[in-house]
Enzyme design. Structure first.
Site, mmCIF file in Angstrom:
data_model
loop_
_atom_site.group_PDB
_atom_site.id
_atom_site.type_symbol
_atom_site.label_atom_id
_atom_site.label_comp_id
_atom_site.label_asym_id
_atom_site.label_seq_id
_atom_site.Cartn_x
_atom_site.Cartn_y
_atom_site.Cartn_z
ATOM 1 N N ASP A 27 -7.794 4.435 6.305
ATOM 2 C CA ASP A 27 -7.162 5.578 5.552
ATOM 3 C C ASP A 27 -7.055 6.676 6.859
ATOM 4 O O ASP A 27 -6.125 7.648 6.595
ATOM 5 C CB ASP A 27 -8.066 6.231 4.433
ATOM 6 C CG ASP A 27 -7.649 5.466 3.183
ATOM 7 O OD1 ASP A 27 -6.400 5.254 2.965
ATOM 8 O OD2 ASP A 27 -8.413 5.345 2.204
ATOM 9 N N CYS A 78 -15.980 2.091 9.809
ATOM 10 C CA CYS A 78 -15.567 0.827 9.319
ATOM 11 C C CYS A 78 -13.881 0.531 9.218
ATOM 12 O O CYS A 78 -13.304 1.623 9.327
ATOM 13 C CB CYS A 78 -16.287 0.773 7.858
ATOM 14 S SG CYS A 78 -15.493 1.865 6.832
#
Length: 814
Positions: free
Chosen positions: A727, A774
């Protein structure tokens, strides 16, 4: 929902391997979480086989639960039992003979494909269907695993009109116009009021919305292409297509030179020596060394209904459209699952949308021709079109046929291979060609390897074989089909060779080599289980991203030190209602129990953006990537967040160290508010006397550039930060990661990302906070080394990326 009593049907899955039964249960439960699904696998001592007592207990408990939970008084509640192999059927039949007659009448043993049958039965039961209807859905189930397409279309006459515009460019991406970029091209063109063709200069172009027609052109890297557009948006469409091609369809390797396409040349004299007698040469598609006997995969032609008679073309058109919709839905679900299989499913889904394939079938529908026959004729035309092309194009022909069979399956035609799993276990399977769906089935049947007469290394079947670590050699030629069943062979997928009936000393030597290779793989797995340590002695945590028990087990097997991201939103996927606190606590506890005491970071509900869950009735605009998503949505729905926080704290009790993390945090005030809500939930549970465990650490996920730039203030409120690189990339680059039109701008390794990460890590380290990364960036070995060198404490990724990342860190950080 219809009024009146609602039946309740449970499902029992019987398999010879516990992991298989549980994996199928997990898959079906994702789609129908409210249905009682029980998995029974293996023998009582954990071996391969079936357990009479375990099956008996599961069926009795399921029958009782169905009776207690049902509001149906018609006797239509009960249990459907599915099984993997014939011997499991025999054991289940013996169990039924011992049940009370009242219970026996409420249990149906169904002959159906285990995976597809379980999914079909579960989703049908979730809708309140009765026992007979659920059993019928399982029997009729068939899961496709292929791509679709359409026959080639000629250049539209409008594009030859006076108002047409045209331009030329050179293909730059290494694979040329294969399925994925062709799908991106089709999606782009559909956004414009224009008719667009693409092809070589001087040749008729293919309709750009027809994926298979474009793929069939065989346009490879270095090829000059001509794009022609006509219509109201012709100029805009032309410019957009040329820009997409010049950017390499999002697959461009900026460091590689762009070759010029050369015509195919014959092999030079003196090229590879002819193989010695008894050796067939091909291409290694998935590496490995196997010594086994041969079993042929024999596929029969689909048994289609006869033509003639009376068929209503309108009704047949509706049947065909419904079957295509069903396959499309299944592909969409697979595409959302991640991994190489997801990429393939996405390309197949785009091919299924190719207008020419369905149009070709609809044109063949008449009063004498049913949907099955019309569809299959259209599929064979598209298959033969591709099969006549160059190698990369011909490899797609088998995918078209596989997809065609998938739609036939949805229409009720039995299109499964005639081979049974027990016939091919531990054998080298020989076939003229294999479908992607074959590879998945053969992997489950534990075949030793696959030897294929045709095919290619870039075929989707080969990609799936590599993902399953299933040794595979392709392009062995027609002679491989003459090798008799039972013949001992050595399949050397490292060198692309098949040794047929070699002498015993050679077989013995190959067996030893295979054992040595297996030992090396075991050493690699063992090393992956160890901790990576920097030169200064400080450890690096290499963690896994998981969403359920099966992924948690895969993470442990892959050598994960911890779980760096437990995605709780997967508890909500495909659910018509929100799970309650007890249900969430139980399911989260089941995931944590698989970790063997390893630490887990649990992320609260991350919805919105590309996660528009049906239970929450989210709006694509209000809850889109820049809208009310993640923690913003949770704050707007405090009861939902409170329930989840209580469930997480209860699940943490007795399950090792648990950290808690909020998604989509933008400001320090949000982080502070989240931490206070966690304390409130813990206080409530303590006052009630409910068993729970406080999170060892509370943190936030940094996905918004604003949060990264004020990391010092956010770190003052929390114990750790975890970068959500996927994101964060889309927000830094202003490129929606689900939109192929801007896929070339979605670059996790862009220098802007590295500069922002440097700012974040420096601030976090100065505050003494644990910092993790991550997502896609963390799982790329070179990027992982750079991140750890910057000071990142933890990397979290898909389980299968862990061994490679650990190996890279050990070799370059010591």
């Amino acid at each position: 929902m219809p009024e009146g009593p609602v039946a309740q049907v449970g499902i029992v899955l019987v398999a010879h391997v516990a992991a298989l039964a549980e994996g199928v249960r997990t898959l079906a439960a994702q789609m129908a979480p409210e249905v009682d699904i029980r998995a029974v696998g293996g023998t009582g001592d954990g071996g391969v086989g079936t357990s009479f007592d375990a099956i008996l207990d599961a069926i009795q408990e399921a029958v009782t639960a169905a009776g207690e939970g049902s509001q149906d008084s018609s006797g239509d509640s009960g249990v459907v039992v599915l099984y993997d192999l014939g011997s499991a059927q025999l054991t289940a039949e013996l169990v039924l003979e011992t049940l009370d007659p009242d219970h026996t009448a409420r249990v149906l043993l169904v002959d159906a494909p285990l995976v597809e049958g379980a999914v079909a039965a579960a989703t049908t039961a979730a809708g309140g269907a009765g026992l007979a209807e659920v059993a019928a859905a399982a029997r009729e189930a068939y899961t496709p695993a292929a791509e679709a397409g359409a026959a080639e279309t000629s250049e539209p006459a409008e594009n030859r009109a006076e108002g047409a515009v045209r331009a030329r460019t050179t293909l730059r991406n290494s694979a040329g116009l294969h399925a994925r970029p062709a799908a991106a091209l089709a999606r782009l063109v559909r956004e414009y009021d224009a008719r667009v063709t693409v092809g070589r200069p001087g040749e008729p172009g293919a309709d750009a919305t027809g994926v298979l027609a474009v793929v069939a052109r065989g346009l490879r890297v270095g090829a000059e292409i001509e794009v022609v557009a006509a219509g109201a948006d012709a100029r805009a469409a032309l410019d957009a297509v040329i820009a997409l091609a010049d950017e390499g369809f999002g697959e461009l390797d900026e460091t590689a030179p762009v070759p010029v396409e050369q015509p195919d040349q014959p092999a030079p004299a003196g090229s590879p020596e002819p193989p010695e007698p008894g050796t067939l040469r091909g291409i290694g598609a998935s590496t490995g060394l196997v010594v086994a006997t041969v079993r042929h995969l024999r596929r029969t032609e689909p048994r289609l209904p006869s033509t003639g008679g009376a068929h209503d073309p309108a009704a047949e058109r509706r049947r065909l459209a419904a079957a295509v919709d069903r396959v499309n839905t299944e592909l969409a679900g697979r595409a959302a699952g991640g991994g190489s299989g997801a990429d393939i499913a996405g390309a197949h889904q785009a091919m299924l949308a190719d207008p020419a394939l369905l149009a070709g079938a609809e044109a063949k529908l008449d009063a004498a021709t049913p949907a099955e026959v019309a569809w299959w004729r259209s599929v064979l035309e598209a298959r033969d079109l591709l099969a006549g092309g160059a190698d990369p194009v011909a490899e797609r022909a088998v995918d078209v046929e596989d997809l065609g069979r998938a739609v036939l399956g949805a229409l009720g035609v039995d299109v499964r291979p005639s081979v049974r799993p027990e016939d091919v276990a531990h054998a080298v399977v020989v076939a003229e060609e294999v479908f992607p769906s074959d590879v998945a089935a053969l992997g489950e049947a534990e075949v030793a390897g696959v030897a294929v007469a045709r095919g290619g290394r870039t075929s989707h079947a080969a990609i799936l074989a590599r993902g399953l670590d299933l040794p595979m050699v392709v392009r062995l030629g027609p002679d491989v089909l003459d090798v008799a069943d039972g013949t001992p062979v050595i399949l050397d997928a490292r060198n692309g060779e098949l040794r047929v009936d070699p002498p015993e000393p050679e077989l013995a030597s190959a067996r030893q080599s295979a054992r040595d290779l297996a030992a090396e793989r075991e050493r690699a797995r063992t090393e992956a289980a160890g901790t990576v340590v920097r030169a200064d002695g400080t450890p690096v945590t290499v963690s896994a991203n998981v969403g359920g028990p099966a992924e948690a087990r895969a993470a442990v097997a892959a050598g994960a030190d911890a779980v760096g991201l437990l995605r709780t939103e997967l508890l909500y996927v495909d659910r018509p209602r929100l799970p309650g606190e007890d249900e969430q606590a139980a399911e989260l506890g089941a995931v944590l129990a698989e970790l063997g005491g390893r630490r887990a970071v649990v992320r609260t509900l991350d919805v919105g953006g590309d996660k528009l869950l049906p239970a929450l009735d989210l709006d694509p605009w209000r809850h889109g990537p820049l809208g009310e998503r993640g923690l913003r949505y949770a704050f707007a729905h405090p009861d939902l967040l409170r329930t989840q926080l209580r469930a997480v704290l209860r699940a943490a009790y007795g399950h090792g160290e648990v950290w808690l993390m909020a998604p989509m945090v933008t400001t320090a005030a949000e982080a502070r508010r989240f931490r206070l809500l966690v304390e409130e939930a813990a206080g409530e549970l303590a006052a009630e006397g409910t068993a729970f465990a406080r999170p060892a650490m509370v943190g936030v996920m940094v996905e918004v550039p604003a949060a990264a730039l004020v990391a010092d203030r956010i770190c003052a409120e929390v114990d750790f930060v975890s970068v959500g690189s996927n994101d964060l990339t889309q927000y830094v680059m202003a490129a929606d990661r689900t939109n192929d039109a801007v896929g070339d701008l979605y670059q996790p390794g862009h220098e802007a990302m590295w500069r922002l990460l440097g700012t974040l890590v420096e601030a976090s380290r100065a505050a003494g906070r644990h910092v993790a990364v991550c997502g896609e960036l963390a799982g790329e070995p070179d990027a992982a080394v750079r991140l750890v060198g910057m000071g990142v404490d933890e990397l979290s990724m898909t389980p299968n990326a862990i061994p490679g990342v650990k190996a890279a860190l050990r070799s370059r950080l010591s």
